[in-house]
Design an enzyme around this catalytic site. Structure first.
Site, PDB file in Angstrom:
ATOM      1  N   ASN A   1      47.975  17.465 -39.565  1.00 22.86           N
ATOM      2  CA  ASN A   1      47.286  18.752 -39.470  1.00 22.86           C
ATOM      3  C   ASN A   1      46.757  19.154 -40.842  1.00 22.86           C
ATOM      4  OD1 ASN A   1      50.107  19.213 -40.156  1.00 22.86           O
ATOM      5  ND2 ASN A   1      49.825  21.381 -39.739  1.00 22.86           N
TER       6      ASN A   1
ATOM      7  N   GLU B   1      45.249  22.581 -42.598  1.00 23.99           N
ATOM      8  CA  GLU B   1      45.004  24.013 -42.467  1.00 23.99           C
ATOM      9  C   GLU B   1      43.916  24.483 -43.419  1.00 23.99           C
ATOM     10  OE1 GLU B   1      49.462  25.340 -41.023  1.00 23.99           O
ATOM     11  OE2 GLU B   1      48.794  25.951 -43.003  1.00 23.99           O
TER      12      GLU B   1
ATOM     13  N   CYS C   1      44.239  20.181 -35.956  1.00 24.82           N
ATOM     14  CA  CYS C   1      45.556  19.666 -35.589  1.00 24.82           C
ATOM     15  C   CYS C   1      45.649  18.160 -35.842  1.00 24.82           C
ATOM     16  CB  CYS C   1      45.822  19.925 -34.110  1.00 24.82           C
ATOM     17  SG  CYS C   1      45.805  21.666 -33.635  1.00 24.82           S
TER      18      CYS C   1
ATOM     19  N   GLU D   1      46.775  15.858 -33.841  1.00 24.69           N
ATOM     20  CA  GLU D   1      46.356  15.060 -32.693  1.00 24.69           C
ATOM     21  C   GLU D   1      44.854  14.815 -32.706  1.00 24.69           C
ATOM     22  OE1 GLU D   1      49.745  17.799 -31.194  1.00 24.69           O
ATOM     23  OE2 GLU D   1      48.163  17.850 -32.709  1.00 24.69           O
TER      24      GLU D   1
ATOM     25  N   CYS E   1      48.519  21.549 -28.483  1.00 26.40           N
ATOM     26  CA  CYS E   1      47.868  22.807 -28.113  1.00 26.40           C
ATOM     27  C   CYS E   1      46.803  22.534 -27.042  1.00 26.40           C
ATOM     28  CB  CYS E   1      47.245  23.462 -29.348  1.00 26.40           C
ATOM     29  SG  CYS E   1      45.736  22.663 -29.943  1.00 26.40           S
TER      30      CYS E   1
ATOM     31  N   CYS F   1      43.839  20.343 -28.188  1.00 20.91           N
ATOM     32  CA  CYS F   1      44.222  18.935 -28.303  1.00 20.91           C
ATOM     33  C   CYS F   1      44.386  18.289 -26.931  1.00 20.91           C
ATOM     34  CB  CYS F   1      45.499  18.796 -29.124  1.00 20.91           C
ATOM     35  SG  CYS F   1      45.253  19.150 -30.881  1.00 20.91           S
TER      36      CYS F   1
END
Length: 160
Positions: free
Chosen positions: A61, A63, A72, A74, A111, A114
């Site tokens: 991930n 940010e 993310c 994934e 999430c 994803c």
């Protein structure tokens, strides 16, 4: 009114029940958490994908202070896999997460965004992706995104 019951299947395993290939993939996902950029949440996620040709790729991930601008682990991993090996299906995706105390005990789930990318990746290659969600106490094995996204929106709706 009719009630519709939707069932999903998730297997709960311990690390020693995994085969060597799955263990290796989880270790790569755990290692990828070290490359996470998570100065705001302090929640590092790593993912590793095993491709049909035997190659593996990983991501973490990333940010950003403008929070919707991050990405993310994934999606980082799947987008990298699709751009580097566009003709190779993703066979298995392993996901691991840690915080300041270490790797989390209960597996985390992707999430919604994803999950949608996982669905599109499955549809792109016409094959389900096995998903390994790592936790120190247990590991969840999911045999395709439909078990995490049962009422999904996919390509079939765009051709109506």
């Amino acid at each position: 009114m009719e009630e519709i019951k939707i069932e999903i299947r998730i297997r709960s395993l311990h690390y020693d029940e995994l085969n060597e290939e799955d263990r290796r993939l989880i270790e790569q996902a755990k290692e990828a958490t070290q490359r996470s950029y998570a100065p705001y949440s302090r929640f590092s996620v790593g993912a590793a994908a095993l491709l049909a040709n035997g190659e593996t790729v990983s991501g973490s991930n990333q940010e950003n202070a403008a929070s919707p601008s991050g990405l993310c682990a994934e999606r980082t991993t799947l987008f990298y896999a699709n751009s580097r090996y566009p003709d190779q299906a993703v066979k298995t995706l392993a996901i691991a997460a840690r915080n300041a105390s270490g790797f989390i005990s209960t597996p985390i789930s992707p999430c919604g965004a994803c999950r949608q990318v996982l669905l599109e990746t499955e549809q792109r290659y016409g094959s389900p992706i096995r998903i390994l969600l790592y936790g120190t106490k247990e590991i969840y094995l999911i045999n395709g995104i439909k078990d995490l996204l049962p009422l999904s929106f996919g390509e079939e709706f765009l051709s109506l």
